[in-house]
Structure formats: structure tokens, C-alpha cells
Design an enzyme around this catalytic site. Structure first.
Site, PDB file in Angstrom:
ATOM      1  N   ARG A  15      -6.693   3.798 -12.738  1.00 27.03           N
ATOM      2  CA  ARG A  15      -7.047   4.975 -11.936  1.00 27.03           C
ATOM      3  C   ARG A  15      -5.851   5.925 -11.816  1.00 27.03           C
ATOM      4  O   ARG A  15      -4.717   5.544 -12.065  1.00 27.03           O
ATOM      5  CB  ARG A  15      -7.489   4.540 -10.538  1.00 27.03           C
ATOM      6  CG  ARG A  15      -8.821   3.844 -10.494  1.00 27.03           C
ATOM      7  CD  ARG A  15      -9.144   3.279  -9.118  1.00 27.03           C
ATOM      8  NE  ARG A  15      -8.320   2.130  -8.780  1.00 27.03           N
ATOM      9  CZ  ARG A  15      -8.407   1.447  -7.640  1.00 27.03           C
ATOM     10  NH1 ARG A  15      -9.270   1.826  -6.716  1.00 27.03           N
ATOM     11  NH2 ARG A  15      -7.630   0.403  -7.410  1.00 27.03           N
ATOM     12  N   LYS A  75      -2.629   2.693  -5.850  1.00 27.51           N
ATOM     13  CA  LYS A  75      -2.240   1.376  -5.336  1.00 27.51           C
ATOM     14  C   LYS A  75      -0.868   1.438  -4.692  1.00 27.51           C
ATOM     15  O   LYS A  75      -0.083   2.360  -4.929  1.00 27.51           O
ATOM     16  CB  LYS A  75      -2.240   0.337  -6.465  1.00 27.51           C
ATOM     17  CG  LYS A  75      -3.629   0.011  -6.997  1.00 27.51           C
ATOM     18  CD  LYS A  75      -4.583  -0.495  -5.927  1.00 27.51           C
ATOM     19  CE  LYS A  75      -4.290  -1.904  -5.470  1.00 27.51           C
ATOM     20  NZ  LYS A  75      -5.251  -2.378  -4.432  1.00 27.51           N
ATOM     21  N   TYR A  94      -3.077   3.646  -0.990  1.00 25.83           N
ATOM     22  CA  TYR A  94      -3.446   2.364  -0.386  1.00 25.83           C
ATOM     23  C   TYR A  94      -2.184   1.520  -0.253  1.00 25.83           C
ATOM     24  O   TYR A  94      -1.396   1.431  -1.188  1.00 25.83           O
ATOM     25  CB  TYR A  94      -4.443   1.603  -1.265  1.00 25.83           C
ATOM     26  CG  TYR A  94      -5.841   2.178  -1.286  1.00 25.83           C
ATOM     27  CD1 TYR A  94      -6.617   2.204  -0.126  1.00 25.83           C
ATOM     28  CD2 TYR A  94      -6.388   2.684  -2.451  1.00 25.83           C
ATOM     29  CE1 TYR A  94      -7.905   2.733  -0.139  1.00 25.83           C
ATOM     30  CE2 TYR A  94      -7.671   3.213  -2.483  1.00 25.83           C
ATOM     31  CZ  TYR A  94      -8.428   3.236  -1.329  1.00 25.83           C
ATOM     32  OH  TYR A  94      -9.693   3.754  -1.344  1.00 25.83           O
ATOM     33  N   HIS A  96      -2.238  -1.680   2.251  1.00 23.16           N
ATOM     34  CA  HIS A  96      -2.649  -3.039   2.645  1.00 23.16           C
ATOM     35  C   HIS A  96      -1.416  -3.859   3.050  1.00 23.16           C
ATOM     36  O   HIS A  96      -1.186  -4.961   2.573  1.00 23.16           O
ATOM     37  CB  HIS A  96      -3.423  -3.723   1.515  1.00 23.16           C
ATOM     38  CG  HIS A  96      -4.686  -3.009   1.127  1.00 23.16           C
ATOM     39  ND1 HIS A  96      -5.788  -2.958   1.961  1.00 23.16           N
ATOM     40  CD2 HIS A  96      -5.016  -2.306   0.023  1.00 23.16           C
ATOM     41  CE1 HIS A  96      -6.746  -2.259   1.370  1.00 23.16           C
ATOM     42  NE2 HIS A  96      -6.300  -1.853   0.205  1.00 23.16           N
ATOM     43  N   GLU A 118      -6.254   3.204   3.682  1.00 23.06           N
ATOM     44  CA  GLU A 118      -7.222   2.260   4.251  1.00 23.06           C
ATOM     45  C   GLU A 118      -7.282   2.283   5.770  1.00 23.06           C
ATOM     46  O   GLU A 118      -8.203   1.696   6.358  1.00 23.06           O
ATOM     47  CB  GLU A 118      -6.941   0.830   3.756  1.00 23.06           C
ATOM     48  CG  GLU A 118      -5.707   0.159   4.343  1.00 23.06           C
ATOM     49  CD  GLU A 118      -4.419   0.491   3.593  1.00 23.06           C
ATOM     50  OE1 GLU A 118      -3.391  -0.104   3.926  1.00 23.06           O
ATOM     51  OE2 GLU A 118      -4.446   1.347   2.678  1.00 23.06           O
ATOM     52  N   ASP A 270      -7.176  -8.098  -1.292  1.00 28.92           N
ATOM     53  CA  ASP A 270      -5.989  -7.266  -1.051  1.00 28.92           C
ATOM     54  C   ASP A 270      -5.636  -7.170   0.427  1.00 28.92           C
ATOM     55  O   ASP A 270      -4.620  -6.591   0.796  1.00 28.92           O
ATOM     56  CB  ASP A 270      -6.105  -5.874  -1.702  1.00 28.92           C
ATOM     57  CG  ASP A 270      -7.396  -5.162  -1.374  1.00 28.92           C
ATOM     58  OD1 ASP A 270      -8.116  -5.640  -0.481  1.00 28.92           O
ATOM     59  OD2 ASP A 270      -7.693  -4.138  -2.011  1.00 28.92           O
TER      60      ASP A 270
END
Length: 372
Positions: A15, A75, A94, A96, A118, A270
Site C-alpha cells: 500500500r 504501517k 497506523y 498500534h 487507529e 496487530d
């Protein structure tokens, strides 16, 4: 603002965080956009489409981090990127954090501003930047689960939808949120016998109203989980507690109660996973087997369908990226309360409570940076 779009370097992550259309929107507002060479190729966007949109192409990831005031990614940064992040640089991606302490400590040490997709949150508690990838991952979980139920891939050798005269597979979905709902639609559409477990009666009431007849709802508790796993062929973990580590609904000792060849797909991997025996895998080596149970625990599932995922993600993130670029992170957060919970780490302070609690680290209320 100077905006950088590095190429994703996580395993099989295809991506990209910004499409040429998104670059156009930022450039026409007077911002400079720098995209790393071939960053968009995996999603079907070659360099020349970015240059036509007014962005500049830089040869290396080091160049992008060095020039940018705001980095837009998909990511979380991985170890080779830690040293490239500058003090005061805004990272919008993101993260996490609660599932990985080394990343949290690295971002604290970097003194960057980490705004996590997120945990951006609307007034109704929905998570607008998690929804599109949750939709993709939920649908993919059934696609992948159906595949790994095949005997050559060590599954039970069962067709998800069955055929006339042969019962379909039993699919158990833990969690009735976005991921669980999308997984249920897909599994039901393929003809499976589906059960969704959740702890919210209003949510189950809603799902019972909208789902087809081959989808049932059931209260999630340990007794019911232990009962249901004995007959399930495909079990999908779809539990999320925003910003925090997922709880273990399936423990190590439960595997012995499952049929050999049962497939577990943990979409919550994740965030630490809701299956105790889950550990992150990659698209290159997606599965492993414990007690004859197939575990599929790929941490970036939507990365396998990058064209769909990139468009879905950037449709959601671009309005926020424009606000951050136009106003700077502080003014944007003051004027749009949805961005405030997205702030996780600021100048070395953890400002998101669940992340601080996950690692027993100091928590600083975000208001310290937004007051005055």
C-alpha cells in the site's frame, strides 16, 4: 507544509499512504509533496502520475524523512526507520503502539509527534480511519480462511458453503464490530453456517436484524466460546479495544478441543491478537500449525490487496491530512476534536492512556500540549 510519503518497507506491504489524487489536493493548497521513488507502484500508481499531480520524486527513504515536516505512512515505522525520524516531525500513520513496546520506546526517544490512524475517534466513538481497513480485513479473513480449510494447506478439507446434500462449514466470529460484520457478510454470502459472538446485546440485536438467516448471534463468554469452538471449522478473531491490547478469548488449552484442521484467522494480531497462540506472520509465510490447528495471523492483511486498500484508506485519511497540513497538528487538533485521541506520543510524552498502561510507562494528559 512539506509532506513526505516514504515507500513502505514492511514485509509484503504494497500500500501507499497517498494517491496521486491526494497529492493534487495538497499541492493545490500550496503544500509541497515529496514521494519516494516507486512508493506507489505496488498499488498501481507509478511515479509519473505523482509528478503530473505536482509532487516531487525523491530517490531514497532517507531523503524523504530528511526533508518532511509531516510523514504520511500506512504501517508503523519499523526498526530501520527509527533513526530517520526527527524531533518535532509529525508522523501520521497506523501505530498500534500497545502491541509493541520497542516501537513505543523508539517514538518516545525520537521526540516526534505520533498521530495514530487507529485512535482518531468521532463523537459517537467510531474510528473513521480504522473502518476502511477493518472492512477489507474482515472480508479477507473469510477469503483466506476458506482457502486454508483446503486439505493441501493442512485444513479440514471442507468447502465453506457445502453443496446440496452436504452441510456447509461452521464459521465462528469473535466480535461483532466492523471486522466481524464484514466477515459475517462474506461467510454468509458463501453459504456458511455463521455465528457471531459479542458482549453487547444492542449490537447483537442490530446484527440479528440485518444479517441473513444463516447468521446467528450468541453472547460472548468463556463457557460459550469453549462450547462453540468444538464444532467450528473456521474461527475468526475480530475483537478490538481501541488503542489497547486485545484480550485473549481463545487460550492455549482450548486448541485441544478443536477438530484437527480447524483454521484460526486472528485479525486482531496487530493489537496483540485475541487468540493466545497467535503471533504475527507475513504474506510470505502466513500460517503455522499448533496442535493440528492452522493459524493465519498476517499483521497487514489489507496489504495483499493494495489497490483496493490504498483507495479505501486514502478516501478516509485525506481530509484529516489536509487539516494537519493547512493548520499544523496543534491548531488542527484544537479545532477538530476527532484528532485529539489520535495523538499518542508528543515530544517524548505518551499522551494516550491505554498505551502508557500497556507498558507501565508515564502518562501525560494531551491537554498539556493543547492548552493555551
Amino acid at each position: 507544509m512539506i509532506i513526505g510519503v516514504p515507500k513502505e518497507i514492511k514485509n509484503n506491504e504494497n500500500r501507499v499512504a497517498l494517491t496521486p489524487a491526494g497529492a493534487t489536493e495538497l499541492v493545490k493548497r500550496g503544500h509541497q509533496v515529496f514521494v519516494q521513488h516507486t512508493a506507489g507502484e505496488g498499488s498501481g500508481f507509478p511515479d509519473d502520475e505523482y509528478t503530473a499531480a505536482g509532487a516531487a520524486i525523491l530517490p531514497t527513504i532517507e531523503d524523504v524523512y530528511a526533508i518532511a515536516e509531516m510523514i504520511i505512512k500506512v504501517k508503523e515505522p519499523i526498526e530501520p526507520e527509527y533513526k530517520l525520524i526527527k524531533e518535532g516531525q509529525l508522523l501520521f500513520t497506523y501505530f498500534h503502539f500497545a502491541s509493541y513496546e520497542p516501537l513505543t520506546k523508539a517514538m518516545v526517544e525520537s521526540k516526534a509527534i505520533c498521530l495514530a490512524y487507529e485512535t482518531v475517534e468521532k463523537v459517537d466513538k467510531s474510528l473513521p480511519l480504522l473502518v476502511p481497513m477493518s472492512e477489507v480485513a474482515g472480508r479477507m479473513s473469510v477469503q483466506k480462511g476458506a482457502n486454508y480449510l483446503e486439505k493441501p494447506l493442512k485444513g479440514r478439507g471442507i468447502l465453506l458453503g457445502g453443496v446440496p446434500g452436504v452441510l456447509p462449514a461452521k464459521v465462528l466470529i469473535l466480535g461483532g464490530g466492523i471486522v466481524g460484520t464484514q466477515a459475517a457478510w462474506m461467510a454468509a454470502g458463501l453459504g456458511a453456517d455463521v455465528t457471531i459472538m459479542d458482549v453487547s446485546i444492542p449490537r447483537m440485536r442490530y446484527l440479528a436484524d440485518v444479517m441473513p438467516a444463516n447468521v446467528k448471534t450468541m453472547m460472548s463468554n468463556e463457557y460459550n466460546v469453549r462450547t462453540m469452538i468444538k464444532d467450528s471449522d473456521l474461527i475468526i478473531g475480530a475483537v478490538l479495544i481501541p488503542g489497547a491490547k486485545a484480550p485473549h478469548l481463545i487460550t492455549r488449552d482450548m486448541l485441544k478441543d478443536m477438530k484437527p484442521g480447524t483454521v484460526l484467522v486472528d485479525v486482531a494480531v496487530d493489537q496483540g491478537g485475541c487468540i493466545e497462540t497467535c503471533k504475527p506472520t507475513t504474506h510470505e509465510n502466513p500460517t503455522y500449525i499448533i496442535d493440528d490447528v492452522v493459524h493465519y495471523c498476517v499483521a497487514n492483511m489489507p496489504g495483499a490487496v493494495p489497490y483496493t486498500s490504498t483507495l479505501a484508506l486514502t478516501n478516509a485519511t485525506l481530509p484529516y491530512a489536509i487539516q494537519l497540513a493547512d493548520k499544523g497538528w496543534k491548531k488542527a487538533a484544537r479545532e477538530n476534536a476527532e484528532l485529539v485521541p489520535g495523538l499518542n506520543v508528543i515530544h517524548g510524552d505518551i499522551v494516550y492512556k491505554a498505551v502508557a498502561e500497556a507498558f507501565d510507562m508515564d502518562y501525560v494528559p494531551v491537554e498539556k500540549y493543547l492548552m493555551g
